[in-house]
Scaffold this active site. Structure first.
Site, PDB file in Angstrom:
ATOM      1  N   ARG B 169     138.099   9.577  42.504  1.00  0.00           N
ATOM      2  CA  ARG B 169     138.136   9.653  43.983  1.00  0.00           C
ATOM      3  C   ARG B 169     138.903   8.475  44.556  1.00  0.00           C
ATOM      4  O   ARG B 169     139.719   8.615  45.459  1.00  0.00           O
ATOM      5  CB  ARG B 169     136.716   9.688  44.548  1.00  0.00           C
ATOM      6  CG  ARG B 169     136.139  11.070  44.767  1.00  0.00           C
ATOM      7  CD  ARG B 169     136.104  11.916  43.509  1.00  0.00           C
ATOM      8  NE  ARG B 169     135.366  13.154  43.673  1.00  0.00           N
ATOM      9  CZ  ARG B 169     134.115  13.347  43.217  1.00  0.00           C
ATOM     10  NH1 ARG B 169     133.491  12.397  42.546  1.00  0.00           N
ATOM     11  NH2 ARG B 169     133.511  14.507  43.401  1.00  0.00           N
ATOM     12  N   ASP B 198     139.086  14.338  38.714  1.00  0.00           N
ATOM     13  CA  ASP B 198     138.356  15.097  39.711  1.00  0.00           C
ATOM     14  C   ASP B 198     139.389  15.733  40.638  1.00  0.00           C
ATOM     15  O   ASP B 198     140.579  15.606  40.412  1.00  0.00           O
ATOM     16  CB  ASP B 198     137.366  14.184  40.463  1.00  0.00           C
ATOM     17  CG  ASP B 198     136.082  14.937  40.810  1.00  0.00           C
ATOM     18  OD1 ASP B 198     136.186  15.962  41.527  1.00  0.00           O
ATOM     19  OD2 ASP B 198     135.007  14.531  40.344  1.00  0.00           O
ATOM     20  N   HIS B 250     135.997  20.990  39.839  1.00  0.00           N
ATOM     21  CA  HIS B 250     136.578  19.678  40.184  1.00  0.00           C
ATOM     22  C   HIS B 250     137.992  19.560  39.609  1.00  0.00           C
ATOM     23  O   HIS B 250     138.383  18.501  39.124  1.00  0.00           O
ATOM     24  CB  HIS B 250     135.698  18.541  39.636  1.00  0.00           C
ATOM     25  CG  HIS B 250     134.385  18.415  40.369  1.00  0.00           C
ATOM     26  ND1 HIS B 250     134.244  17.735  41.533  1.00  0.00           N
ATOM     27  CD2 HIS B 250     133.155  18.942  40.101  1.00  0.00           C
ATOM     28  CE1 HIS B 250     132.985  17.809  41.961  1.00  0.00           C
ATOM     29  NE2 HIS B 250     132.304  18.544  41.115  1.00  0.00           N
ATOM     30  N   ASP B 314     129.914  20.352  36.312  1.00  0.00           N
ATOM     31  CA  ASP B 314     129.055  20.432  37.498  1.00  0.00           C
ATOM     32  C   ASP B 314     129.732  21.153  38.653  1.00  0.00           C
ATOM     33  O   ASP B 314     130.948  21.263  38.714  1.00  0.00           O
ATOM     34  CB  ASP B 314     128.676  19.025  37.951  1.00  0.00           C
ATOM     35  CG  ASP B 314     129.919  18.175  38.236  1.00  0.00           C
ATOM     36  OD1 ASP B 314     130.878  18.236  37.422  1.00  0.00           O
ATOM     37  OD2 ASP B 314     129.944  17.480  39.258  1.00  0.00           O
ATOM     38  N   GLU B 315     128.895  21.590  39.561  1.00  0.00           N
ATOM     39  CA  GLU B 315     129.308  22.051  40.891  1.00  0.00           C
ATOM     40  C   GLU B 315     130.428  23.083  40.858  1.00  0.00           C
ATOM     41  O   GLU B 315     131.281  23.092  41.737  1.00  0.00           O
ATOM     42  CB  GLU B 315     129.743  20.852  41.751  1.00  0.00           C
ATOM     43  CG  GLU B 315     128.608  19.884  42.023  1.00  0.00           C
ATOM     44  CD  GLU B 315     128.999  18.746  42.988  1.00  0.00           C
ATOM     45  OE1 GLU B 315     128.172  18.400  43.823  1.00  0.00           O
ATOM     46  OE2 GLU B 315     130.127  18.238  42.877  1.00  0.00           O
ATOM     47  N   TRP B 381     121.159  15.434  36.607  1.00  0.00           N
ATOM     48  CA  TRP B 381     121.551  14.773  37.866  1.00  0.00           C
ATOM     49  C   TRP B 381     120.933  15.418  39.088  1.00  0.00           C
ATOM     50  O   TRP B 381     120.721  14.758  40.090  1.00  0.00           O
ATOM     51  CB  TRP B 381     123.071  14.746  38.013  1.00  0.00           C
ATOM     52  CG  TRP B 381     123.715  16.064  38.381  1.00  0.00           C
ATOM     53  CD1 TRP B 381     124.021  17.082  37.552  1.00  0.00           C
ATOM     54  CD2 TRP B 381     124.119  16.491  39.694  1.00  0.00           C
ATOM     55  NE1 TRP B 381     124.604  18.127  38.224  1.00  0.00           N
ATOM     56  CE2 TRP B 381     124.678  17.776  39.555  1.00  0.00           C
ATOM     57  CE3 TRP B 381     124.076  15.908  40.965  1.00  0.00           C
ATOM     58  CZ2 TRP B 381     125.180  18.517  40.640  1.00  0.00           C
ATOM     59  CZ3 TRP B 381     124.579  16.631  42.041  1.00  0.00           C
ATOM     60  CH2 TRP B 381     125.127  17.918  41.872  1.00  0.00           C
ATOM     61  N   TRP B 448     129.666   7.110  42.331  1.00  0.00           N
ATOM     62  CA  TRP B 448     130.695   8.031  42.820  1.00  0.00           C
ATOM     63  C   TRP B 448     131.523   7.320  43.868  1.00  0.00           C
ATOM     64  O   TRP B 448     130.998   6.520  44.654  1.00  0.00           O
ATOM     65  CB  TRP B 448     130.033   9.299  43.379  1.00  0.00           C
ATOM     66  CG  TRP B 448     129.269  10.022  42.309  1.00  0.00           C
ATOM     67  CD1 TRP B 448     127.921  10.069  42.153  1.00  0.00           C
ATOM     68  CD2 TRP B 448     129.821  10.777  41.223  1.00  0.00           C
ATOM     69  NE1 TRP B 448     127.592  10.797  41.043  1.00  0.00           N
ATOM     70  CE2 TRP B 448     128.738  11.253  40.457  1.00  0.00           C
ATOM     71  CE3 TRP B 448     131.121  11.094  40.817  1.00  0.00           C
ATOM     72  CZ2 TRP B 448     128.917  12.027  39.301  1.00  0.00           C
ATOM     73  CZ3 TRP B 448     131.293  11.871  39.679  1.00  0.00           C
ATOM     74  CH2 TRP B 448     130.213  12.325  38.942  1.00  0.00           C
ATOM     75  N   GLU B 450     133.759   8.327  46.443  1.00  0.00           N
ATOM     76  CA  GLU B 450     134.355   8.878  47.666  1.00  0.00           C
ATOM     77  C   GLU B 450     134.579   7.799  48.723  1.00  0.00           C
ATOM     78  O   GLU B 450     135.559   7.825  49.462  1.00  0.00           O
ATOM     79  CB  GLU B 450     133.445   9.966  48.270  1.00  0.00           C
ATOM     80  CG  GLU B 450     133.494  11.302  47.575  1.00  0.00           C
ATOM     81  CD  GLU B 450     132.490  11.409  46.433  1.00  0.00           C
ATOM     82  OE1 GLU B 450     131.937  10.365  46.005  1.00  0.00           O
ATOM     83  OE2 GLU B 450     132.260  12.539  45.955  1.00  0.00           O
TER      84      GLU B 450
END
Lengths: 679, 679
Positions: B169, B198, B250, B314-315, B381, B448, B450
């Site tokens: 990020r 990512d 991602h 993930d995600e 997580w 993380w 961001e």
């Protein structure tokens, strides 16, 4: 008549600069600046376009420009990268991509209007120099951040504007080098001279002679990949990298790895831990020395693509040569009468090796002997300190036909005030022919690293080197010290956005000094104390080794101590005009010092703090007595005696610092004696 | 009966720790510590010897130990390196050199007596853990620095004590990573999980697929040589490096370089500039995806010699899978009913690739589907925030046969107080068999990125991660929050000697906020404000892009604001006991805030400062009214109304911060209402 015109121009130039620089904090001051009745408002829509577009130096500089602008102003830019399909508000145009060399054109023009900004340059490097000027034009108009409206036409006075960093005495990791390269670029400097070996360590991985980094670096060296990375990083900033491999002296590290190259048989070579000039010297009379240097330089050359290659050559006292029968015999055989002759013999062989590798050999001024070919480059460093006239070797090199670069006067490790360096002009009043003048390439500030570590190096380089950068870039007439200092303050602050640690690491060191107690008492002291100058820190008392602590009070203090000049000035103003305003300025300082020892005493003592106690105590007591004298307009002889006793103590060095407000205090005392003394 | 004994032991352990930790600031707290009536005086003669000698991890750690000791105490050591031909005052003995793995023995014993110190360990890594404990024993006895006399027998509770840094990020240069590795080692952490790709960027040079770093990194990536350098650096500190290449979601960056691997035809993939969960996803139904991953992982594997390899997972919301006819058709053909089934299909193929490369595959807990082989490692997580019970997937993974690592509860980017993380125990009260327990490897704090840049990342990781490190190393019974906070203060300070910037960069940002004016007003505010928590900084108002400014007031503020706890506590004490001492503590805070807006108003405003004005103004006015009420023991209803109005404003977020003294202020207001309200 010509001279008269020049003088007029010079005065005109200087005064125009003084007026403009009240509102513009540009450094180095450009060749031509005109203020316009305009300002460009910085908002989220700001964008940049570059012609020709591409991923080169200007793209890289433009992205960093946007990050720094955004960080400084808080602008949430819509476009974080140069725009390609539209016209940016900032339009950059250049003609060609530079191959970095002393021929490179770094000139640029910059125009800031209400609705647009243009930067025009012959080369990409010129364009990025213009971007740095533009960043210095950011101002707050009360509501918005703006670029001040100007027209600038700028070009440097010297082609060689360097900083040398000694990574041998104390190793400086890549991160230290890179942030200093960023700072150099911000000041339009263009040569990074990397001192890579000395008695205290060899700092480059060698695949040909691996014992160099394995046995002579304590594990602290740059890999070849790191060297390439740094050179590419510098290139992107328009900075050339000149490596220095110092031979034949300063060779303890090399000889630790390869003792067979040494001049003294059976000598127990080892990495040097102290500072100074040492005896280990390469043996210039044996073939394996040249074989070693040829293979080594052949390996190193491609890592450093610049034309110039520095072989040191300084401070060889030849003691081991004198002591070697074989060397003495060799000298006789070859009719070499002195050690200088022998070193010239060595240097000439080295120059051939380097010429074959496509390099121009550069060396410190000792290499300029009678027989040295004029194809070498003379790096002038010796001056009064070494028993030579200032700058002498530079002018004499230019007259004798050598290209030459000046470092005498720019030894920032001497811890002298900024103006001392700023006022050294490489040429001065000397009359030179155009040809001679063309050989004077410029200068280099030198950061020798006996007493600096990654924690402190930035505060020893900056901000003073910014003023030296101005000397190298700007016209000779730009030399008003007060004006420079005013602009330097802003430049120094802005260097922090590049990660330069010169401001923030003071408190780090003071927190350490106090074991994380309240730092205010020591901060107050640090603002009026300076590290001992001209290498006296390493004289008398404790002698520093490379692994000695550089986390002490002297390391927190800097040259041009923050409160020293303002206090000394305030005293001067007061003694000229005893107005209550002037008195209160002086009293504000005195009272803060008078109370400071109370705060100091509250600290739990530790072995680092204890040596500062007499400094703290006598500063407070002396300031209190002077304050009382000022307030009561009365000084008893008893108090005068006490003040004198205090001053005597404050005149001593403490813990490797000196008090930088002695002038002010002494002047104040003298004033009190002549105006307020009773009984 | 067994349970009773355990409880007794537990209480004993905890209380013994409390007594000892009044004088010892050890963190993580060792398994067994006994204080001795002894101290070892640190002077210039201090030396270290290592058996067996050599240039490995212990030598490296011992040299750094000597530098840190010297820097911290000011000792001018005679010997700056381990001595080989004599017995050092500090004697280190270990049996064998570790191959870093989860089997590694990190235990050590440490004995500090008046005349000597011994560190004994099974492995070299155990020995360097002991050296870190020894450094934490340095104390000032008033005259000398000493090592406190102790006997320590120590071993970690969990084998996996990690920190994840997201370098995707916001790119984090090698220097940032290295200084954080140093800090990790100081806290005995042993896993660095490197999140390398990512949506916002791909951060590793690939020679096989060069478009990855060329087109999907904005030029911000690690070269393979830098990766090797970091891995070797970590290894030297006894830290394993686990790379994460997040797939199949991602994937915006990967697909920017190689759109043919994407799930949606004709989609315009580009590097993502915002934060969030995005749609671009690798296409798991085409052979070229596996060919790409196999060749890529084959290239990456040797760079990361550890057994474990993280594939993210993930995600992935599978939106582009739903939208693709080809993918839907494939799923029917292969009887894959849900996107989870399709991802499992993908993961199983990935695991085979990685197994062939000698790697254990690790992924975020989404990969734990019904058919996923138990040879994979589950990184837990998700928790309450994502609609799951806390730590649920960790326990369920262990019970189902997976090795597992906990990060739920350790998301330090959520900007929550240290105790919130500290009190999360990976196992808690759950009953597990020995086998199940052995599968719970430990945990990882996750940074993380961001909202963090190299300027701010350290202050988001530290000091809270030190408390998490204690959770992973120390016994479960060590969980007294006040005690931890007391020790954390010292640990946090000492992290600065490793170059961690969490303390010093606050003032850097505030200097920038004020354009280099007096920073005191903003410093005062920064001590009672905290950045918005749990990702609300990016909700409402302005949305941050990767290139937005992170040099604002919220970036200067930190979790666990310095003055918040002391003030809230002072109010609590005062409302329980209205002694004048307690009142004066509260008043000291109130009065400093009451006067602060005057200082704030003196600053020349700029667009960064303006949003803070209502915060500054209402804090001052509210503090002034409360101070008046306390001093006069009287509160008018008119003033109460004004206080309430002020509090309403202070309860709003300003400039992405929240006021952290609201509890104290509200309690004080309530107290004033019930005791001092008139008319």
């Amino acid at each position: 008549m010509l001279i008269l015109i020049l003088i007029c121009f010079s005065n005109h130039h200087a005064s125009a600069q003084n007026v403009l620089s009240e509102s513009l904090d540009l450094m180095p001051w450009p060749k031509n600046v005109e203020k316009k009745n305009a300002e460009f408002i910085i908002d989220n829509s700001l964008s940049i376009s570059i012609s020709p577009s591409g991923q080169g130096r200007v793209h890289h500089a433009a992205v960093n420009f946007l990050r720094r602008l955004s960080g400084r102003t808080g602008a949430f830019l819509n476009e974080g990268f140069p725009v390609t399909d539209q016209q940016g508000a900032i339009q950059i145009t250049f003609e060609k991509v530079s191959n970095l060399s002393i021929e490179n054109d770094e000139s640029y023009s910059l125009d800031v209007g209400n609705s647009g900004i243009t930067i025009t340059a012959k080369t990409d490097v010129g364009a990025i120099r213009g971007l740095e000027t533009l960043l210095q034009l950011i101002q707050n108009d009360g509501t918005n951040y703006v670029f001040a409206g100007v027209t600038v036409n700028d070009t440097p006075r010297f082609v060689w504007r360097g900083l040398m960093i000694d990574a041998a005495r104390h190793f400086q990791p890549v991160g230290v080098i890179k942030r200093n390269l960023d700072a150099m670029a911000a000041l339009k400097m263009n040569v990074f001279h990397w001192h890579l070996t000395d008695d205290q360590g060899w700092r480059v991985e060698s695949k040909v002679y691996p014992k160099l980094h394995e046995e002579a670096s304590d594990g602290l060296y740059y890999t070849q990949e790191q060297i390439k990375d740094v050179v590419a990083y510098a290139d992107n900033l328009g900075i050339r990298v000149i490596p220095e491999f110092d031979v034949p002296g300063h060779a303890s590290a090399i000889l630790t790895a390869y003792p067979e190259l040494g001049s003294k048989d059976g000598y127990d070579y080892s990495i040097e831990r102290f500072s100074g000039v040492f005896d280990p010297t390469l043996n210039p009379t044996i073939d394996i020395t040249y074989e070693f240097l040829e293979r080594l330089f052949t390996e190193m050359s491609p890592l450093f693509p610049d034309d110039y290659f520095h072989i040191g050559g300084d401070e060889n006292e030849g003691k081991h040569w004198d002591e070697s029968k074989a060397i003495q015999k060799f000298m006789k055989q070859h009719n070499l009468k002195t050690n200088h002759d022998l070193q010239t013999y060595f240097n000439i062989k080295l120059e051939k090796i380097l010429n074959n590798l496509g390099k121009k050999m550069m060396g410190w001024d000792e290499i300029m002997t009678a027989n040295m070919p004029t194809t070498t480059v003379i790096h002038s460093w010796r001056g009064q300190n070494e028993g030579f006239p200032e700058g002498n070797s530079l002018i004499s090199a230019a007259k004798r036909g050598y290209q030459t670069v000046l470092s005498n006067g720019y030894y920032i490790d001497r811890m002298e005030p900024v103006e001392k360096h700023y006022l050294v002009d490489p040429i001065g009043d000397v009359k030179l022919t155009d040809l001679e003048r063309s050989r004077i390439l410029g200068g280099e500030a030198t950061m020798w690293a006996e007493l600096v570590t990654p924690l402190t190096i930035d505060s020893r380089i900056w901000p003073r080197t910014a003023a030296i950068a101005e000397r190298f870039w700007s016209q000779a007439e730009v030399k008003d010290v007060d004006n420079m200092k005013k602009r330097l303050k802003q430049v120094s602050f802005n260097l922090e956005e590049l990660g330069i640690t010169h401001i923030k690491n003071r408190d780090v060191i003071i927190r350490n000094m106090t074991d994380n107690q309240d730092i205010s008492a020591l901060v107050t002291l640090s603002k009026i104390c300076e590290p001992l100058k001209i290498y006296s820190r390493n004289k008398g008392g404790i002698e520093y080794k490379t692994y000695s602590p550089f986390t002490l009070f002297a390391d927190a203090c800097v040259v041009d101590a923050e409160d020293a000049l303002p206090f000394n000035r305030a005293v001067h103003q007061f003694t000229s005009d005893r107005s209550s305003v002037n008195a209160s300025q002086v009293l504000a300082y005195l009272n803060s010092w008078a109370g400071n020892h109370e705060a100091f005493k509250k600290l739990t003592k530790n072995p680092k703090l204890t040596p500062l106690e007499p400094l703290s105590e006598n500063l407070s007591s002396t300031a209190l007595l002077l304050s009382k004298a000022l307030e009561s307009k009365s000084l008893t002889s008893e108090n005068l005696t006490k003040i004198k006793e205090g001053m005597l103590i404050l005149e001593q060095p403490f813990a490797d610092v000196e008090v930088a407000v002695l002038d002010g205090l002494n002047n104040l005392m003298a004033f009190c004696v002549s105006h307020y003394l009773v009984n």
